[in-house]
Design an enzyme around this catalytic site. Structure first.
Site, PDB file in Angstrom:
ATOM      1  N   ASP A   1      23.673 -33.266 -16.568  1.00  0.00           N
ATOM      2  CA  ASP A   1      24.904 -32.871 -15.900  1.00  0.00           C
ATOM      3  C   ASP A   1      24.608 -32.719 -14.412  1.00  0.00           C
ATOM      4  OD1 ASP A   1      27.396 -30.289 -16.624  1.00  0.00           O
ATOM      5  OD2 ASP A   1      27.169 -31.611 -14.893  1.00  0.00           O
ATOM      6  N   HIS A   2      25.230 -33.572 -13.615  1.00  0.00           N
ATOM      7  CA  HIS A   2      24.917 -33.558 -12.185  1.00  0.00           C
ATOM      8  C   HIS A   2      25.445 -32.308 -11.482  1.00  0.00           C
ATOM      9  CE1 HIS A   2      23.127 -35.588  -8.889  1.00  0.00           C
ATOM     10  NE2 HIS A   2      23.258 -36.800  -9.390  1.00  0.00           N
ATOM     11  N   ARG A   3      26.226 -31.505 -12.160  1.00  0.00           N
ATOM     12  CA  ARG A   3      26.686 -30.260 -11.555  1.00  0.00           C
ATOM     13  C   ARG A   3      25.584 -29.211 -11.522  1.00  0.00           C
ATOM     14  NH1 ARG A   3      31.719 -29.076 -15.366  1.00  0.00           N
ATOM     15  NH2 ARG A   3      30.066 -29.605 -16.852  1.00  0.00           N
TER      16      ARG A   3
END
Length: 487
Positions: A457-459
């Site tokens: 998850d790039h968050r």
């Protein structure tokens, strides 16, 4: 005598130096009228229909559709004077007027076509134009508003010379049966129509003054698709109708099978769909030499003896490597609270692993995996796998995971891009381990190679963190002794 005049791509304004030819509106040999649109071009700012300032016969076109031309490059050539009425019709001679008088009435048009002055129509298209025959227009305009004409034997009645094109193709200058450019302002609307082969000249705009809007083009596209589907359905049904008399005993066509998305399959579909819609995932991967890992596993199982306990599986070793990597990179052992816009880092590792069963894909969870060694993790994986195969896993054993390990190598594939098990933040995928050529100690050798892929998850983190995690896992696979520093 006909004279060939060259029409160059005009300056379209706003500092634009080139334009792309979208569609030619005339063919070589067509008769064009003065100011008739001859080509549709697209610039970086808009779509423009370019009118030709000469009336006559098109003798050549320069540039194919889709090509770019710089401003000032030749666009087409027109033979002026090659036809009787390239620009406007000659006014009818008044009764009793002489032939010389009729010739004098046509003098302005003759001056444009045969004298070669290139005075043209006088219309201007953003930065280009030709001198207007002002005298002719000033002479005619008072008659239009009712000013009495001088009582003299005029060579011809004072009539507004309408630019009626003679022998002009309808597709080149008509819009729904009327003369003029297409009522479209937006280049996006034009591009959308061109991509779906919609003829804008056949549309009636719903905007102000008949302006064609995107909604009009969308409606035309839907109508075209419905017509195509109806035609396809008709074509598919015709053979069945034709064969009905001779194939009385033929079986009816099989209907498509519909499988309800419910139960395990429905839950998996919902979770994967939610993952794709909510999580901005990214994937990185690396090939690793697993020869030393396989040797370490063989040594462990050999040390246990024939009755020394259960064997340690490759999946158990990879799971232990994952818990060690998550201790170094805790960002990947987290979840995102979208309502609060917060990243929640979780204190413990509850490791899920993908298991294929007859009922579908399930992900049992090894609780507190960070507190277990490879042997303990392996025993728990074996127990949960057996429960999954018999369909006896409880909901508690299928929920609460914080990280997932997916060994798709058992299906004989090398790589994949795993979908994150929502609401987790990452998943490690493991391909098959197989002999491959590999450079080892500076020499080419056959080694046991595996591809590892990490979807995250790039968050919760950036590529640096994800790359560091994956590189640490690969280092442990290639040199299992690295684990000794964290045991």
């Amino acid at each position: 005598m006909a004279q060939v005049l060259e029409f160059k791509l005009p300056d379209l304004g706003e500092g634009l130096t080139e334009a792309e030819i979208v569609r030619w509106l005339v063919e070589v040999g067509d008769v064009v009228a003065i100011d008739q649109p001859v080509v549709e071009v697209e610039t970086a700012k808009a779509m423009v229909e370019v009118p030709c300032p000469y009336g006559g016969v098109v003798t050549a076109r320069f540039g194919e559709e889709g090509s770019e031309l710089p401003v000032g490059a030749p666009l087409l050539t027109v033979a002026v004077g090659a036809t009787e009425a390239p620009a406007s019709p000659a006014p009818s001679a008044a009764p009793g007027s002489s032939a010389s008088g009729a010739s004098s009435a046509d003098a302005p048009a003759a001056g444009e076509s045969s004298a070669g002055s290139e005075s043209g129509s006088g219309n201007v298209l953003v930065g280009y134009g030709t001198g207007a025959p002002a005298a002719r227009r000033r002479r005619i305009r008072p008659e239009r508003v009712g000013t009495p004409a001088a009582p003299a034997p005029a060579p011809a009645p004072v009539v507004e010379p309408e630019p009626v094109p003679v022998a002009v193709p309808a597709a080149a200058g008509e819009v729904n049966g009327r003369q003029g450019p297409v009522a479209v302002v937006s280049p996006l609307v034009r591009r959308l129509a061109r991509q779906h082969e919609i003829d804008l000249r056949r549309l009636t705009g719903s905007g102000p003054d008949g302006l064609i809007l995107r909604a009009d083009v969308d409606s035309a596209i839907r109508r075209a698709e419905e017509a195509a589907r109806a035609q396809t359905h008709t074509a598919a049904a015709e053979p069945a109708v034709a064969e009905a008399p001779t194939a009385v005993a033929a079986a009816p066509a099989a209907a498509a099978e519909r499988i309800p998305l419910r139960g395990v399959r429905g839950a998996v579909a919902d979770k994967l769909s939610r993952s794709r819609s909510e999580i901005p995932d990214a994937t990185c991967w690396v090939d690793a030499d697993a020869t030393e890992l396989m040797a370490a596993r063989a040594a462990m199982n050999a040390a246990s003896g024939p009755s020394g306990g259960p064997k340690v599986s490759v999946l158990a070793l990879l799971a232990r490597i994952c818990t060690a990597a998550l201790a170094r990179y805790p960002e990947l052992n987290s979840t995102v609270d979208t309502a609060a816009r917060e990243i929640v880092r979780l204190p413990g590792v509850h490791l899920g692993f993908a298991a294929q069963t007859e009922r579908g894909l399930v992900v049992p969870v090894v609780r507190d995996a960070h507190t277990r060694n490879a042997e303990s993790i392996g025993a728990e994986i074996a127990r949960l796998t057996e429960l999954a195969r018999t369909g006896k896993l409880s909901p508690a054993q299928l929920t609460g995971g914080t990280f997932t390990l997916n060994n798709y190598g058992v299906f004989g594939v090398d790589g994949s891009t795993p979908i994150i098990n929502h609401p987790e933040a990452a998943m490690l995928g493991v391909g098959r381990i197989m002999p491959k050529p590999w450079v080892h100690n500076g020499e080419l050798a056959v080694r046991q190679v595996v591809q590892l892929s990490l979807t995250f998850d790039h968050r919760v983190c950036d590529g640096g963190t994800a790359g560091g995690f994956l590189r640490y896992v690969a280092d442990c696979v290639e040199q299992p002794a690295v684990l000794l520093r964290t045991l």
